[in-house]
Design an enzyme around this catalytic site. Sequence first.
Site, mmCIF file in Angstrom:
data_model
loop_
_atom_site.group_PDB
_atom_site.id
_atom_site.type_symbol
_atom_site.label_atom_id
_atom_site.label_comp_id
_atom_site.label_asym_id
_atom_site.label_seq_id
_atom_site.Cartn_x
_atom_site.Cartn_y
_atom_site.Cartn_z
ATOM 1 N N SER A 17 0.837 -1.206 0.000
ATOM 2 C CA SER A 17 0.000 0.000 0.000
ATOM 3 C C SER A 17 0.870 1.254 0.000
ATOM 4 C CB SER A 17 -0.910 0.015 1.229
ATOM 5 O OG SER A 17 -1.751 -1.112 1.241
ATOM 6 N N ARG A 40 0.954 7.839 5.881
ATOM 7 C CA ARG A 40 0.058 7.034 6.716
ATOM 8 C C ARG A 40 -1.339 7.645 6.770
ATOM 9 N NH1 ARG A 40 0.256 2.518 9.510
ATOM 10 N NH2 ARG A 40 2.484 2.342 9.104
ATOM 11 N N HIS A 43 -2.860 6.559 3.653
ATOM 12 C CA HIS A 43 -3.136 5.122 3.789
ATOM 13 C C HIS A 43 -4.450 4.881 4.528
ATOM 14 C CE1 HIS A 43 -2.473 1.212 6.033
ATOM 15 N NE2 HIS A 43 -2.256 0.831 4.806
#
Lengths: 212, 212
Positions: A17, A40, A43
Amino acid sequence: MKIDLENVLPRDIEKRSFEIITQEMNPPIPEDDKAPIIKRVIHTSADFEYANTLCFSKDVVKKTLEQLKNGACIVTDTQMGKAGINKKSLAKFGGEVYCFMSDDDVAQIAKENGTTRATASMDKAALLQKPIIFAIGNAPTALVRLYELIQEGKINPALIIGVPVGFVNVIQSKELIMSLDIPYIVARGRKGGSNVAAAICNALLYMLDEER
Amino acid sequence: MKIDLENVLPRDIEKRSFEIITQEMNPPIPEDDKAPIIKRVIHTSADFEYANTLCFSKDVVKKTLEQLKNGACIVTDTQMGKAGINKKSLAKFGGEVYCFMSDDDVAQIAKENGTTRATASMDKAALLQKPIIFAIGNAPTALVRLYELIQEGKINPALIIGVPVGFVNVIQSKELIMSLDIPYIVARGRKGGSNVAAAICNALLYMLDEER
């Protein structure tokens, strides 16, 4: 029905990812100490807009990692945020996560004062005798109260993560925080959320895990 | 610093937020039984894209409200989702929320089988002898496993909320669910999250609260 699934081992899903995020970033971002936080957050949201809206005060990552190493605690404004923060990683350094939103005394004081529970829970957090990272993913009223408490000299936060989401005073409350000379990470605009607040905390904690 | 805060009473913040969302929807959406769900997802994300990406199977809201009235339970794939669902509203009808992700037996089985814990936790959920609403906000592997369990005739979910977020098999897993003749609410594409899953659950629960 024929749908092709990408064959990725469970342990590799997160890595893959982050590779995709890095590839698709347009323009690419500098691979500095802010990059793991930005990635993040993307994400956790699949929203590349955060690459433009996340704002960092000067040297905030370096400063925050020091505070975490010294056992800084985290105060959040939602049980969801608390649930999402990696408490095991935080505990390695002696920190813990607090959320006062469901406390009876907070509900009582909010009612008496005609404020939100988020406001009252910041007052309760101000009494903690520890370095505190505030991770605010929901309530702009929490940020407004933190602004006041800082102006009154009643708190000196290790970091304010200012990422409430929504439509009433959200934009303004974030600008208030960024007007102060304090360590902050803010998602400018309306977007944010408890998931974003937790993602930022976890990105910081995982940087420390990698250092060890 | 001069920043104008909008003066809204604590109890009116949510109402005012929904007014703003309704005003800004472009194009406006029909005020049917799906509208409260779409608006609450936008409320939790400040992302109007969901007005285009949320997909509903036929009569899904009506069917789900019946199931909730009959005590349907909710299974989520994150502790964050569990924390965000209004458990008091659900309990009025006899339902409760489960998340098996942190269970030792789930971790053990996932390790043995080389699957994700999300996959193993769906197998555990399949053993529940109750009508189940699956609220999947994180793991596409959970949706893939639900697809398989349905194909094998092992479960018959009251509803699948398919809103995982991310970059690996997220899009595909949602399309798999929508290929089935079952009640679903799916956020097409990469976006979603535990917050979105919880918001959809809560929108449904608050519709029941208003009926009472």
